[in-house]
Design an enzyme around this catalytic site. Structure first.
Site, mmCIF file in Angstrom:
data_model
loop_
_atom_site.group_PDB
_atom_site.id
_atom_site.type_symbol
_atom_site.label_atom_id
_atom_site.label_comp_id
_atom_site.label_asym_id
_atom_site.label_seq_id
_atom_site.Cartn_x
_atom_site.Cartn_y
_atom_site.Cartn_z
ATOM 1 C CB ALA A 140 -35.029 -1.246 10.269
ATOM 2 C CB ALA B 140 -26.858 1.417 13.704
ATOM 3 C CG ASN B 141 -31.174 -1.446 11.587
ATOM 4 O OD1 ASN B 141 -31.379 -0.936 10.494
ATOM 5 N ND2 ASN B 141 -31.891 -1.130 12.657
ATOM 6 N NE ARG B 142 -24.788 -5.205 7.434
ATOM 7 C CZ ARG B 142 -23.546 -4.738 7.568
ATOM 8 N NH1 ARG B 142 -23.213 -3.577 7.037
ATOM 9 N NH2 ARG B 142 -22.648 -5.447 8.220
ATOM 10 C CB SER B 143 -32.792 0.203 7.853
ATOM 11 O OG SER B 143 -33.726 1.060 7.236
#
Ligand code: C5P
Length: 225
Positions: A95, A29-32
């Site tokens: 994102a 995943a990412n930090r959005s």
């Protein structure tokens, strides 16, 4: 019929990160946080639009009064976006993970004591913004993308607009020194066919309000509902 400059309009917004499974219990995943996309959906709703909000697993709760479609992966997001069309405008604030795990396991991967480590293989995810921007049939009349850059923001964002085929790019400088990533404020430049318009640094909710107003003006100029 509702009231407001966007009454009778349908606007699609994507928001949040995507989760790409490694196995049934693990993901990439990412930090959005989904903060900017959520604020944009709320601002469009406040101008009277019917909003479809396609969101990955975000930290921020989705706004009330919009049609929420919750997804996990980029491919699910693309399917949900296609299903939500037609729309008068589409704003791609998500994102989206660029890659998914091509060899995701159908069962939980286990340490087997052999010392052999798993090797993840990646596949490229579809570019949802580019796909919708380049639709020959059913393309929303106004397609807005985002560009989070750390250097040469204007040049990279202008190139991104051309490459993806969207109408506007909302560009922002996310260099660590700006404190914008994960912060409350944002400083954006809107790039359209006519050039670049830089807005002063302001609250993300204020960016959303101004962007929604600009969308209303653009749709008005495009004419009939
Ligand atoms: O290429 P880049 O990821 O920087 O482009 C950002 C813009 O493209 C954002 O509007 C984002 O929502 C959209 N995007 C997308 N699908 C992807 C990657 C990015 O819709 N797979």
């Amino acid at each position: 019929l509702g009231a407001g400059p966007l009454a009778g309009r349908h606007v699609l917004v994507t928001s949040g990160p995507t989760h790409e499974p490694i196995d049934p219990v693990r993901y990439i995943a990412n930090r959005s946080s989904g903060a900017q996309g959520t604020a944009i959906a709320a601002a469009l709703r406040d101008l009277g639009a019917r909003v479809t909000f396609v969101t990955g697993p975000a930290e921020v709760a989705p706004p009330a009064g919009v049609q929420v479609v919750a997804v996990e992966t980029a491919r699910q997001m693309l399917d949900a976006v296609r299903a939500a069309l037609p729309a008068d405008a589409a704003v791609f604030a998500a994102a989206v993970a660029d890659w998914r795990v091509a060899n995701a396991a159908g069962h939980k991967m286990k340490k087997d004591g052999s010392g052999i480590l798993p090797a993840l293989e990646f596949a490229e995810n579809p570019d949802i913004l580019a796909t919708v921007s380049q639709l020959t049939e059913g393309r929303p009349p106004l397609v807005v993308g985002f560009a989070a850059e750390t250097d040469d923001v204007l040049r990279h964002a202008t190139e991104k607009r051309a490459r993806k085929g969207c109408d506007w790019i909302v560009a922002n400088d996310v260099s660590p020194a700006t404190g914008i990533m994960g912060g409350r404020e944002n400083a954006v430049t809107i790039i359209d066919a006519h050039g670049a318009e830089s807005w002063p640094r302001m609250d993300k909710t204020e960016v959303a309000t101004r962007l929604a107003a600009r969308i209303a003006t653009a749709l008005d100029a495009k004419g009939q509902k």
